[in-house]
Enzyme design. Structure first.
Site, PDB file in Angstrom:
ATOM      1  N   HIS A  99       0.872  -1.076  -0.063  1.00  0.00           N
ATOM      2  CA  HIS A  99       0.083   0.110  -0.023  1.00  0.00           C
ATOM      3  C   HIS A  99       0.887   1.288   0.019  1.00  0.00           C
ATOM      4  O   HIS A  99       0.503   2.067  -0.618  1.00  0.00           O
ATOM      5  CB  HIS A  99      -1.039  -0.151   1.082  1.00  0.00           C
ATOM      6  CG  HIS A  99      -2.132  -0.993   1.130  1.00  0.00           C
ATOM      7  ND1 HIS A  99      -1.923  -2.162   0.993  1.00  0.00           N
ATOM      8  CD2 HIS A  99      -3.417  -0.725   1.103  1.00  0.00           C
ATOM      9  CE1 HIS A  99      -3.228  -2.896   0.791  1.00  0.00           C
ATOM     10  NE2 HIS A  99      -4.169  -1.969   0.886  1.00  0.00           N
ATOM     11  N   HIS A 122       0.234  -4.271   9.126  1.00  0.00           N
ATOM     12  CA  HIS A 122       1.876  -4.228   9.077  1.00  0.00           C
ATOM     13  C   HIS A 122       2.550  -3.860  10.286  1.00  0.00           C
ATOM     14  O   HIS A 122       1.933  -3.437  11.362  1.00  0.00           O
ATOM     15  CB  HIS A 122       2.214  -3.567   7.999  1.00  0.00           C
ATOM     16  CG  HIS A 122       2.180  -3.843   6.381  1.00  0.00           C
ATOM     17  ND1 HIS A 122       2.840  -4.782   6.037  1.00  0.00           N
ATOM     18  CD2 HIS A 122       1.135  -3.703   5.678  1.00  0.00           C
ATOM     19  CE1 HIS A 122       2.490  -5.091   4.610  1.00  0.00           C
ATOM     20  NE2 HIS A 122       1.494  -4.540   4.432  1.00  0.00           N
ATOM     21  N   ASP A 133       7.784  -2.320   8.405  1.00  0.00           N
ATOM     22  CA  ASP A 133       7.289  -2.612   6.885  1.00  0.00           C
ATOM     23  C   ASP A 133       6.879  -1.195   6.320  1.00  0.00           C
ATOM     24  O   ASP A 133       7.256  -1.046   5.145  1.00  0.00           O
ATOM     25  CB  ASP A 133       6.071  -3.286   6.925  1.00  0.00           C
ATOM     26  CG  ASP A 133       6.090  -4.663   7.385  1.00  0.00           C
ATOM     27  OD1 ASP A 133       7.495  -5.146   7.589  1.00  0.00           O
ATOM     28  OD2 ASP A 133       5.070  -5.254   7.974  1.00  0.00           O
TER      29      ASP A 133
END
Length: 282
Positions: free
Chosen positions: A149, A190, A194
């Site tokens: 994302h 996450h 990350d």
């Protein structure tokens, strides 16, 4: 362009599906972001997805606006070629990282006790190739480092930062990406690492590729940037040779002989020609 977009994305989805087969759920790792940000909960996990969808759709609409409005500042195809180069490079690095080390997924469907945390051994190759879209993409586990994302969001915002025209929108876009980073951690999709790795990796990749790809021309100047200004295709070096008399071209001979005989006399300029004509009674 659609083939360029979906082929790398399919390979990325196939790799993410593959790492799900080897994912092993376990206790959630210690994370600074989890201590600082309260957990949103499963009922509010949609918030981060809503923000991401807003960024994604906004960029799509902006990149295709030259087909709608008369004011054409960018070349949509050329901009998307750069965007795809950024995405492919980042996702390639992402595949390497999440296959290098598999972390226990912090998302709710990836935790111990969830039926979706592990996948049974595939019965055929076709089952792997189909990647169970879209359920297999939404409920994937193991593809953590680094956030996909954030890859899309940072690439889109950086592209608009360079080719967009509204400063206020640029500032709002960066603010939204920061908020999304916090929401991803707060929704436990996450780990903080990350998101942090995505921030510097994507920016470095964009910086490197951006300085090695040809620049996208600006459409505000019309076609003058794409077409030659004259029919003479001589290079600067050829013109330099002509001026300095280092060429056998007829033009070079004319440049080397600025003075021409008129009525048996060598005249220096137009004024001398006029005087000479007056003396000869012309």
């Amino acid at each position: 362009m659609y083939k360029l977009l979906f082929s790398p994305q399919y390979i990325h989805g196939l790799a993410a599906r593959g790492v799900h087969y080897i994912h092993r759920p376990g206790p959630t790792l210690q994370d600074v972001g989890y201590f600082l940000l309260p957990e949103l909960g499963q009922d509010k996990a949609y918030i981060s997805e809503t923000v991401f969808s807003f960024i994604f759709l906004s960029f799509i609409l902006w990149s295709f606006h030259p087909f709608i409005f008369k004011s054409k500042k960018i070349y949509t195809v050329l901009v998307w070629c750069r965007v795809l180069a950024f995405l492919v490079a980042c996702q390639f690095l992402r595949i390497i990282t999440f296959y290098s080390t598999q972390l226990p997924g912090p998302n709710y469907h990836c935790r111990e006790g969830s039926k979706l945390a592990t996948l049974p051994r595939p019965e055929s190759v076709l089952e792997v190739l189909l990647i169970n879209f879209p359920r297999g993409v939404i409920y994937g586990c193991g593809d953590l480092i680094f956030s996909s994302h954030m890859i899309f969001s940072l690439v889109f915002v950086r592209t608009y930062q360079k080719y967009g025209t509204h400063r206020f929108i640029k500032q709002c876009a960066w603010l939204i990406v920061v908020v999304q980073s916090l929401l991803i951690v707060a929704s436990r999709k996450h780990y903080t690492v990350d998101v942090v790795v995505a921030w510097y990796t994507v920016n470095l990749v964009v910086f490197f590729i951006d300085h090695n790809l040809p620049e996208v021309p600006d459409r505000s100047g019309g076609l003058s940037l794409l077409l030659p200004l004259s029919k003479d295709t001589r290079t600067k070096e050829e013109i330099h040779k002509l001026v300095n008399g280092n060429s056998g071209d007829p033009l070079a001979q004319r440049l080397r002989s600025p003075r021409s005989p008129v009525n048996g006399k060598i005249l220096e300029d137009a004024n001398s020609v006029h005087v000479d004509k007056m003396m000869n009674g012309v």
